[in-house]
Design an enzyme around this catalytic site. Structure first.
Site, mmCIF file in Angstrom:
data_model
loop_
_atom_site.group_PDB
_atom_site.id
_atom_site.type_symbol
_atom_site.label_atom_id
_atom_site.label_comp_id
_atom_site.label_asym_id
_atom_site.label_seq_id
_atom_site.Cartn_x
_atom_site.Cartn_y
_atom_site.Cartn_z
ATOM 1 C CE LYS A 264 -76.950 26.917 -82.152
ATOM 2 N NZ LYS A 264 -77.249 27.653 -83.367
ATOM 3 C CG ASP B 269 -81.944 31.998 -82.421
ATOM 4 O OD1 ASP B 269 -80.981 31.958 -81.628
ATOM 5 O OD2 ASP B 269 -81.947 31.436 -83.528
ATOM 6 C CD GLN C 137 -76.609 28.124 -86.801
ATOM 7 O OE1 GLN C 137 -77.241 27.709 -85.827
ATOM 8 N NE2 GLN C 137 -75.553 28.897 -86.676
HETATM 9 N N1 GUN Z 1 -75.642 31.977 -86.246
HETATM 10 C C1 GUN Z 1 -74.670 32.429 -85.410
HETATM 11 N N2 GUN Z 1 -75.164 32.623 -84.164
HETATM 12 C C2 GUN Z 1 -76.469 32.295 -84.224
HETATM 13 C C3 GUN Z 1 -77.514 32.281 -83.261
HETATM 14 O O1 GUN Z 1 -77.346 32.639 -82.080
HETATM 15 N N3 GUN Z 1 -78.733 31.870 -83.718
HETATM 16 C C4 GUN Z 1 -78.944 31.508 -85.000
HETATM 17 N N4 GUN Z 1 -80.170 31.130 -85.336
HETATM 18 N N5 GUN Z 1 -77.998 31.515 -85.913
HETATM 19 C C5 GUN Z 1 -76.772 31.895 -85.531
#
Ligand code: GUN
Length: 296
Positions: free
Chosen positions: A54, A121, A98
């Site tokens: 990311k 998100d 996350q």
């Molecule tokens: N963990 C796995 N996929 C995601 C996601 O799309 N967003 C977040 N915040 N955590 C994750």
């Protein structure tokens, strides 16, 4: 029939290029860049990889990446205080915590502390409600990526029978809402659904998001259907670790009209949509027109 392969890797590169183009114009005209803050608590290896990717891609499209790596034992009040600080920071336009969080932390409470306007998100309860009522919201990245690929392949989705296998808050439920928003007739199926194969065979659009390796076989696919495979499962085969989806690719590709592969399908679209959402959040915060084709 041999299915058209929907190339998510190429599509994601196109989305990132669109985002980068917008960001370079913002920089030239306003002398600033959208900023994305990513918070990682603990040392889960998969999460560390996601967060690294990311950060790299955020910088590649010209945005500001702000990373917080907190100890696994971080108390809830400290994490909440950090989110309040990021909510108030004018240089932060998107916030992502996350998941999964360590067990002593209340994920719902943490996520619902994020300013909904910065919730890239789309997990905040306000955004879930806005999406469910057809109002403008931040949309979860993976389902948004799936929707973009479906719109690109089909144009209009109106009147199509869509079956979403999986009812998670992150993928299944928002995916169903998005397909409903595009006027599909939507069924959400799951592990307790009776005769899941027959339900899947009714789908013009079949989205598999159950987390069960290769569960959806060609026998469950209607001839000519579009199959979107959200699964990412690591399995051992012939003494090697292999990445497979929730769809048995070989058999499904013989029946489907179009299919996303694993890897190289939905996966790359998730981070591309995170970047798109950060740009959208920035534009909304500044009262600028939203980027076209990058939102639901
Ligand atoms: N963990 C796995 N996929 C995601 C996601 O799309 N967003 C977040 N915040 N955590 C994750």
């Amino acid at each position: 029939m041999t299915a058209t392969i929907i190339d998510g890797k190429a599509f994601a590169a196109k989305v990132r290029a669109q985002v980068a183009d917008h960001v370079s114009k913002i920089k030239a005209e306003r002398g600033e860049a959208p900023g994305l803050a990513v918070v990682l608590v603990g040392e889960d290896p998969a999460s560390q990889v996601y967060v690294r990717n990311k950060g790299t891609q955020t910088v590649e499209v010209g945005m500001k990446s702000i990373e917080y790596k907190l100890d696994a034992s971080t108390p809830q009040n400290e994490l909440v205080a950090l989110i309040h600080k990021l909510n108030a920071d004018p240089e932060v336009h998107g916030i992502l915590v996350q998941l999964p969080l360590p067990g002593h932390l209340n994920s719902d409470l943490v996520i619902n502390t994020i300013d909904p306007a910065k919730d890239v998100d789309g997990f905040h309860i306000s955004n879930v409600g806005l999406l469910g009522t057809g109002q403008k919201s931040m949309v979860p990245c993976t389902p948004l990526g799936c929707l973009m690929m479906l719109r690109d392949h089909h144009g209009s989705l109106a009147g199509m029978n869509a079956v979403v296998v999986g009812r998670s808050n992150i993928v299944g439920k928002p995916m169903a809402q998005l397909l409903l928003g595009d006027s599909c007739t939507v069924t959400i199926a799951h592990s307790k659904t009776k005769d899941l194969g027959a339900v899947c065979r009714g789908a013009d659009i079949l989205v598999a998001a159950v987390g069960r390796p290769e569960m959806v076989t060609g026998e469950w696919v209607k001839p000519g259907a579009t199959v979107i495979d959200v699964g990412i499962n690591r399995i051992e085969r012939d003494g090697k670790t292999k990445l497979v989806g929730d769809v048995h690719f070989e058999s499904a590709a013989k029946v489907a009209g179009a299919i996303t592969p694993v890897p190289g399908g939905v996966g790359p679209m998730t981070i591309a949509c995170l970047l798109a959402n950060t740009l959208t959040a920035y534009c909304r915060a500044k009262g600028l027109p939203e980027p076209k084709g990058l939102t639901a």
